[in-house]
Motif scaffolding. Structure first.
Motif, PDB file in Angstrom:
ATOM      1  N   ASP A 207      83.371  16.932  46.781  1.00  0.00           N
ATOM      2  CA  ASP A 207      83.613  17.746  47.803  1.00  0.00           C
ATOM      3  C   ASP A 207      82.810  19.040  47.584  1.00  0.00           C
ATOM      4  N   ARG A 210      79.091  18.553  47.159  1.00  0.00           N
ATOM      5  CA  ARG A 210      78.589  18.144  48.513  1.00  0.00           C
ATOM      6  C   ARG A 210      78.027  19.576  48.935  1.00  0.00           C
ATOM      7  N   ASP A 211      78.677  20.694  48.754  1.00  0.00           N
ATOM      8  CA  ASP A 211      78.350  21.928  49.505  1.00  0.00           C
ATOM      9  C   ASP A 211      78.042  22.951  48.373  1.00  0.00           C
ATOM     10  N   TRP A 212      77.586  22.497  47.502  1.00  0.00           N
ATOM     11  CA  TRP A 212      77.049  23.240  46.207  1.00  0.00           C
ATOM     12  C   TRP A 212      75.887  24.100  46.633  1.00  0.00           C
ATOM     13  N   GLU A 213      75.104  23.788  47.303  1.00  0.00           N
ATOM     14  CA  GLU A 213      74.133  25.145  47.529  1.00  0.00           C
ATOM     15  C   GLU A 213      74.494  26.083  48.159  1.00  0.00           C
ATOM     16  N   ARG A 214      75.602  26.086  49.302  1.00  0.00           N
ATOM     17  CA  ARG A 214      76.245  26.928  49.897  1.00  0.00           C
ATOM     18  C   ARG A 214      76.900  27.888  48.778  1.00  0.00           C
ATOM     19  N   ILE A 215      77.722  27.221  48.194  1.00  0.00           N
ATOM     20  CA  ILE A 215      78.858  27.837  47.270  1.00  0.00           C
ATOM     21  C   ILE A 215      77.764  28.387  46.170  1.00  0.00           C
ATOM     22  N   GLY A 231      83.706  29.217  47.930  1.00  0.00           N
ATOM     23  CA  GLY A 231      83.928  29.240  49.421  1.00  0.00           C
ATOM     24  C   GLY A 231      84.609  30.548  49.719  1.00  0.00           C
ATOM     25  N   PRO A 314      75.460  14.045  46.133  1.00  0.00           N
ATOM     26  CA  PRO A 314      75.969  15.455  45.650  1.00  0.00           C
ATOM     27  C   PRO A 314      75.439  15.911  44.485  1.00  0.00           C
ATOM     28  N   ARG A 317      71.953  16.635  44.143  1.00  0.00           N
ATOM     29  CA  ARG A 317      71.461  17.644  44.858  1.00  0.00           C
ATOM     30  C   ARG A 317      71.927  19.012  44.110  1.00  0.00           C
TER      31      ARG A 317
END
Length: 541
Positions: A207, A210-215, A231, A314, A317
């Motif tokens: 999880d 999956r959102d690592w670029e934004r984090i 986050g 993920p 990426r």
């Protein structure tokens, strides 16, 4: 050295830091009928200490985080002093002010309430007489217990991690221990925010990745400070510590979504960072070697097929590999070191990951834009790899380019198969710069069938006269036979490669034919021996 097989030990629970809200919820405080009259939105501020003070200039005695208890007896009748009192507490970063109503202030003073609201300072009044000593005793004892528990946790974590390092445990084992204590995903990155290693429950880690670029963007963006991580803020459990030493930073470790109090999370992150730096110093590893381990883990999982490729997206990426609308070129390069091949990628500006998955062979996964010429760039990479690594005989095996991520594992296995098929030096006599499946022909088919018992029996039967007799000449004759067949039965080329005269070569070929009982001038018999030799070489690496 060997590592312990014991599972990571969960951390002992640490009492979270008391917030203003929690203090007001204590049974002893509730007896005083507390009422929040200002700063209700700041009740989650941590309380570092409780201070009883009546002096109007109490702010100069504070260091921040105190809950100040007062009756306001020295402030009564002077509104300017009341307002300045609140402002001084705000400047000193007090956690809250608690006013006991009584003779000095029978009701909440409007001037103090308005000033506290403007400053965002929680102001609480107690409607019933309340012994401040009971509150200070209750809060101080809780805070002392928390500090003691934090020290105990710090020592427990340090002892556990030091023990693992002493036992020669790998990086992953240390991170698993940290994740067990923190009960949240743990991520190690380099300074470019590429993920080098992770630990924690697999679904939770996925999880995060999956959102690592934004984090990563929020955690280290231009407008994010130490509290602007992941986050949310550090208070939301996104806590990081720097990795480095001797004035040089080379990475970071992050606790992602830590659910305990921030101070304990920082403590855990600091202990983990200390251990990773020590691990690097004692083990002679580096941030670069951790990058290699990360790439190796990802490529190994892709090749094995144990984890579906979709679930590995993920990780790919987060490791810095572009995966959206890309063309993937799987390669296996023999006789070239992984770190040198990675240097070639950087020189050419080609996105990709490299790792050594087998002795003498490195796997490369290129990620190209859809409008780039995959064949041309692959050929450029192969030429530069031979030039820069100094391995003129390096074999670059490639699978056909893939546009779907789900097809990458099959492509990697195809490239490995091609590389294996041309593993022996004689097979590389007249190969193209980039070897593909269509270039290995019969050799590739035989390698696929090498473990079949019928093929093994066939090889032993055909080559019986040159195998297992203990004759010193057998190895030399096999080498001549291998070259002779690989060159298309070219006697001049074979004599040249073995540095012998033509008559000497003829004598060796006659000896080979006698021992095998075949006529190598007969195409079918020569083909049969050639297939048997290919099978023998495939079976014996």
């Amino acid at each position: 050295m060997t590592t312990t097989s014991e599972p990571p030990r969960p951390a002992e629970p640490v009492e979270p830091a008391l917030s203003v809200r929690q203090v007001l919820g204590l049974e002893r405080v509730l007896a005083g009928e507390p009422e929040v009259v200002a700063g209700a939105g700041q009740l989650d501020r941590p309380v570092r200490w409780v201070h009883v003070a009546e002096a109007p200039d109490v702010g100069v005695m504070l260091t921040g985080g105190e809950m100040v208890l007062t009756t306001g007896v020295l402030l009564a009748g002077d509104e300017d002093k009341q307002a300045e009192y609140i402002r001084s507490l705000h400047r000193a970063e007090a956690a809250a002010v608690v006013l006991g109503l009584g003779r000095a202030f029978p009701s909440p003073p409007a001037v103090m309430r308005r000033a506290a609201e403007r400053c965002g300072l929680p102001m609480v009044v107690l409607h019933r007489p309340f012994p401040f000593a009971e509150l200070t005793e209750e809060v101080q004892s809780r805070l002392v217990r928390r500090k003691f528990a934090a020290v105990s946790l710090s020592e427990a974590v340090r002892t556990a991690l030091t023990g693992l390092i002493t036992a020669g445990a790998p990086l992953q084992r240390l991170l698993d221990e940290v994740a067990a204590h923190s009960a949240c995903p743990v991520v190690v990155t380099n300074l470019a925010h590429r993920v080098l290693a992770t630990a924690g429950e697999r679904s939770a880690v996925d999880d995060v990745l999956r959102d690592w670029e934004r984090i990563a963007r929020q955690a280290w963006g231009h407008h994010a400070g130490l509290s602007g991580t992941g986050g949310g803020s550090e208070g939301d459990g996104w806590i990081r510590a720097e990795l480095g030493g001797r004035g040089e930073r080379w990475g970071r470790i992050m606790l992602c979504g830590y659910r305990g109090d921030t101070a304990t999370g920082r403590l855990l992150a600091d202990r983990a960072a200390e251990a990773l730096v020590l691990h690097r110093m004692l083990g002679g590893s580096s941030a670069h070697s951790w990058e290699e381990q990360s790439a190796q883990s990802l490529l190994t999982d892709l090749v094995s097929g144990v984890v579906p490729a979709r679930q590995l997206l993920p990780r790919a990426r987060a490791a810095g590999l572009p995966v959206n609308r890309r063309t993937f070129v799987p390669l296996v390069v023999r006789d070239a070191e992984a770190d040198r091949l990675e240097r070639v990628l950087r020189m050419l500006g080609l996105p990709g990951i490299v790792a050594e998955l087998a002795d003498g062979a490195s796997t490369v996964l290129l990620s190209l834009a859809r409008d780039q010429e995959a064949a041309v760039l692959t050929a450029n990479f192969a030429a530069r790899a031979r030039s820069e690594t100094g391995a003129a005989t390096a074999v670059v095996a490639a699978a056909d380019a893939r546009t779907l991520w789900d097809d990458v594992p099959a492509g990697l296995r195809e490239a490995q198969h091609v590389a294996d098929a041309v593993a022996d030096s004689s097979a590389a006599l007249d190969l193209p710069a980039v070897v593909r499946l269509r270039d290995v022909h019969l050799r590739g088919l035989v390698r696929l069938l090498r473990d079949d018992p019928h093929v093994q029996s066939f090889a032993e039967r055909e080559l019986d006269g040159l195998l297992g007799g203990g004759d010193d000449d057998e190895g030399a004759l096999l080498a001549v036979l291998r070259t002779y067949l690989a060159t298309g039965r070219n006697k001049s080329r074979t004599a040249q490669l073995h540095h012998v005269s033509r008559p000497a070569l003829y004598r060796r070929l006659e000896a080979i034919q006698t021992r095998l009982g075949v006529d190598l001038d007969d195409f079918e018999q020569a083909a049969s021996v050639h297939i048997a030799l290919l099978a023998h070489d495939a079976q014996h690496g």
